[in-house]
Design an enzyme around this catalytic site. Structure first.
Site, short mmCIF file in Angstrom:
data_model
loop_
_atom_site.label_atom_id
_atom_site.label_comp_id
_atom_site.label_asym_id
_atom_site.label_seq_id
_atom_site.Cartn_x
_atom_site.Cartn_y
_atom_site.Cartn_z
N ASP A 77 48.21 38.25 30.91
CA ASP A 77 47.69 38.57 32.17
C ASP A 77 48.47 39.77 32.59
OD1 ASP A 77 45.91 37.13 34.76
OD2 ASP A 77 47.16 38.63 35.34
N LYS A 102 52.64 36.54 37.86
CA LYS A 102 51.99 35.62 37.66
C LYS A 102 52.66 34.92 36.33
CE LYS A 102 47.51 34.79 38.57
NZ LYS A 102 46.21 35.01 38.41
N CYS A 149 32.35 31.84 43.42
CA CYS A 149 31.35 32.22 42.44
C CYS A 149 29.93 32.39 43.06
CB CYS A 149 31.10 31.10 41.40
SG CYS A 149 32.55 30.90 40.41
N LYS A 165 29.07 35.63 45.27
CA LYS A 165 29.03 37.17 44.24
C LYS A 165 28.11 36.90 42.99
CE LYS A 165 32.62 36.34 40.59
NZ LYS A 165 31.74 36.03 39.71
N LYS A 199 36.13 24.45 49.42
CA LYS A 199 35.93 22.92 48.94
C LYS A 199 37.31 22.25 48.73
CE LYS A 199 34.67 23.63 44.23
NZ LYS A 199 34.09 23.00 43.23
P1 NAD Z 1 40.93 35.17 38.84
O1 NAD Z 1 40.72 36.18 39.73
O2 NAD Z 1 41.55 33.79 39.39
O3 NAD Z 1 41.56 35.71 37.45
C1 NAD Z 1 41.30 36.71 36.89
C2 NAD Z 1 42.73 37.15 36.36
O4 NAD Z 1 42.50 38.19 35.41
C3 NAD Z 1 43.58 37.55 37.28
O5 NAD Z 1 44.84 36.96 37.21
C4 NAD Z 1 44.03 39.17 36.71
O6 NAD Z 1 45.21 39.44 36.91
C5 NAD Z 1 43.56 38.85 35.26
N1 NAD Z 1 43.27 40.29 34.57
C6 NAD Z 1 42.45 41.21 35.00
N2 NAD Z 1 42.42 42.36 34.22
C7 NAD Z 1 42.95 42.12 33.27
C8 NAD Z 1 43.04 42.60 31.92
N3 NAD Z 1 42.87 43.81 31.51
N4 NAD Z 1 44.27 41.96 31.11
C9 NAD Z 1 44.66 40.86 31.45
N5 NAD Z 1 44.52 40.27 32.63
C10 NAD Z 1 43.69 40.49 33.43
O7 NAD Z 1 39.32 34.97 38.58
P2 NAD Z 1 38.65 33.42 37.84
O8 NAD Z 1 38.23 32.73 39.24
O9 NAD Z 1 39.41 32.62 36.90
O10 NAD Z 1 37.46 33.96 37.38
C11 NAD Z 1 37.25 34.42 36.07
C12 NAD Z 1 35.75 34.62 35.78
O11 NAD Z 1 35.36 33.24 35.45
C13 NAD Z 1 34.90 35.39 36.72
O12 NAD Z 1 33.84 36.12 36.10
C14 NAD Z 1 34.37 34.22 37.54
O13 NAD Z 1 32.91 34.49 37.97
C15 NAD Z 1 34.10 33.31 36.15
N6 NAD Z 1 34.21 31.67 36.64
C16 NAD Z 1 34.85 31.24 37.77
C17 NAD Z 1 34.79 30.13 37.76
C18 NAD Z 1 35.91 29.40 39.05
O14 NAD Z 1 35.77 28.32 39.63
N7 NAD Z 1 36.78 30.10 39.79
C19 NAD Z 1 33.93 29.15 37.34
C20 NAD Z 1 33.24 29.73 36.42
C21 NAD Z 1 33.12 30.82 35.91
#
Ligand code: NAD
Length: 439
Positions: A30, A35, A263, A266, A324
């Site tokens: 990350d 973090k 999710c 967006k 939730k």
């Molecule tokens: P999040 O914001 O919790 O985590 C994303 C992480 O990526 C952050 O910690 C950020 O610092 C890191 N990051 C960004 N650019 C980076 C890079 N170049 N190198 C390394 N780290 C980097 O996001 P999330 O909720 O985990 O969602 C991630 C993806 O998964 C999104 O596309 C989301 O739509 C999808 N998704 C989320 C869920 C959910 O329930 N949260 C479920 C299914 C799919």
């Protein structure tokens, strides 16, 4: 298998920890140094049931590690997952792909032997093509296949969902990539989780179609709830009556304050934009989004109406702030527009959430945060149940009433039986259900 997970958020950390638990060698990367430092100290930056134990066990076993430096793990990996955020782009609602593309550029520079780069982030159709173009442009010699593997886990039940998925969708036509991904998911495959191979674009569209369909189901029952209120019907019985039809199913038919979270809002916005760009507008999803937006402020009017129409000078206590239960995620929670609307109507807000208060502080101002449901109810003219945390399901109604200035409950999750609450001397409103009058 050696795996690098780029992005260690809700999806990256859960997926990385679960892959390590399957026996793979996983490095979670990350950009956020705080973090990573916290994870190295054994602290979990998010609230997700059982995640702390899973991370601890696998870190101790030497299968899971954390770093801010992508180059070394990528150069030794069989598979590199991209799990960075894809938030709504400011202004137009398209998915912001800048994090995905930045990750692709960084990955490209470090690729060595054959590697499968897999997009787990939710990305619009065609993003895999662009990720592949970026990688090939940055590293002409790379022996790489770019695949799509959208994630369907739900926050609050993420580990269970990851380990017992309804299906695993893999978008690639490349045989070697299919073999690699099959090997990664082999423990689940043996558990009979269907592994579904498709083209890359199809996999990308499956994820958006799934989320848009679920958001539509929620919005449908919410509008039926509004009608039920007008005609004196009970939406919970309607939901059961239609849900027992196998073609419909009982899930996602709970009326409430409207969908939120990281999710659905967006992803529906992004799907609408993609569809418009391709001149195939999806009008049903456009309507879903518009109806859902209006609903959140309408919930504030419901609170005003139980207090005779005006909230000026009134104190409203909110139970639950996260979108939730069982998560600390406040992204696009319905509580945010609800609080703003209540404040606009003149109310003073008190609030309690079991896990979300820290995140709520940066989203909501002028709120008195409390340390439990009863202290939250102190001096309140109305108590609003916003999130259905387990601990709100069996409150001592007599105890609550004694704390409150006026006994009114607005139950936006329908977790109480109207007759029980009314029998305790409360005025009570829920969503799409008639309230019996006090005898
Ligand atoms: P999040 O914001 O919790 O985590 C994303 C992480 O990526 C952050 O910690 C950020 O610092 C890191 N990051 C960004 N650019 C980076 C890079 N170049 N190198 C390394 N780290 C980097 O996001 P999330 O909720 O985990 O969602 C991630 C993806 O998964 C999104 O596309 C989301 O739509 C999808 N998704 C989320 C869920 C959910 O329930 N949260 C479920 C299914 C799919």
């Amino acid at each position: 298998m050696r795996i690098t997970m780029v992005g260690t958020g809700y999806v990256g950390l859960v997926s990385g920890a679960c892959f390590a638990d399957f026996g793979h060698q996983v490095t979670c990367v990350d950009k956020n140094a705080e973090k990573i430092a916290a994870l190295k100290r054994g602290e979990i930056p998010i609230f997700e049931p059982d995640l702390d134990r899973l991370v601890e066990v696998n870190t101790r076993a030497g299968r899971l590690s954390f770093t801010t430096d992508l180059a070394d793990p990528v150069s030794h990996s069989d598979a590199v997952f991209i799990a960075v955020g894809t938030p709504s782009r400011r202004g137009d609602g398209h998915a912001d792909l800048s994090y995905v593309y930045a990750a692709a550029r960084e990955i490209a520079a470090s690729l060595r032997d054959f590697t499968v780069v897999i997009t787990k982030s939710t990305v619009p159709v065609g993003t895999g093509d662009e990720v592949e173009r970026i990688i090939r442009e940055a590293n002409r010699d790379a022996d790489v296949v770019v695949a799509s593997n959208p994630e369907f886990l739900r926050e609050g039940a993420a580990i269970r969902d990851f380990k017992h998925p309804d299906r695993i969708v893999v978008g690639t036509d490349d045989e070697q990539a299919r073999k690699t991904i099959t090997e990664i998911y082999r423990p689940l495959y043996l558990n009979q989780a269907p592994l579904m191979f498709t083209g890359r674009r199809t996999a990308e569209l499956i994820k958006y179609a799934a989320n848009a369909f679920l958001a539509t189901k929620i919005t449908f029952i919410n509008e039926i709830a509004d009608l039920a209120e007008k005609v004196g019907a009970d939406v919970q019985e309607v939901a059961r009556g239609i849900g027992l039809d196998n073609r419909i199913g009982t899930k996602f038919l709970h009326a409430g304050p409207g969908f939120g979270g990281s999710c659905f809002p967006k992803d529906t916005r992004a799907l609408i934009k993609t569809a418009q760009d391709y001149e195939a507008p999806i009008r049903i999803v456009e309507a879903v989004l518009a109806v859902n937006e209006n609903r959140k402020r309408a919930m504030a009017r419901k609170v005003a109406s139980i207090l005779g129409g005006s909230l000026r000078g009134k104190t409203v206590a909110l139970l639950g702030l996260t979108f939730k239960p069982n998560t600390d995620d406040m992204r696009e929670s319905p509580s945010i527009p609800l609080v703003t609307a209540l404040q606009d109507l003149g109310a003073t807000i008190r609030a309690y959430d079991p896990e979300g208060i820290e995140q709520a502080r940066s989203e909501l101002t002028d709120v008195t945060y409390c340390d439990g449901p009863y202290s939250c109810a102190e001096g309140a003219d109305a108590l609003v149940i916003v999130t259905e945390w387990e601990q709100f399901r069996a409150l001592d109604l007599e105890g609550l009433k004694q704390k409150m200035a006026y006994p009114a409950i607005v139950d936006l999750r329908n977790i109480y039986r109207p007759s029980d609450v009314v029998a305790h001397g409360f005025k009570y409103e829920s969503v799409g259900r008639p309230t019996p009058s006090a005898s």
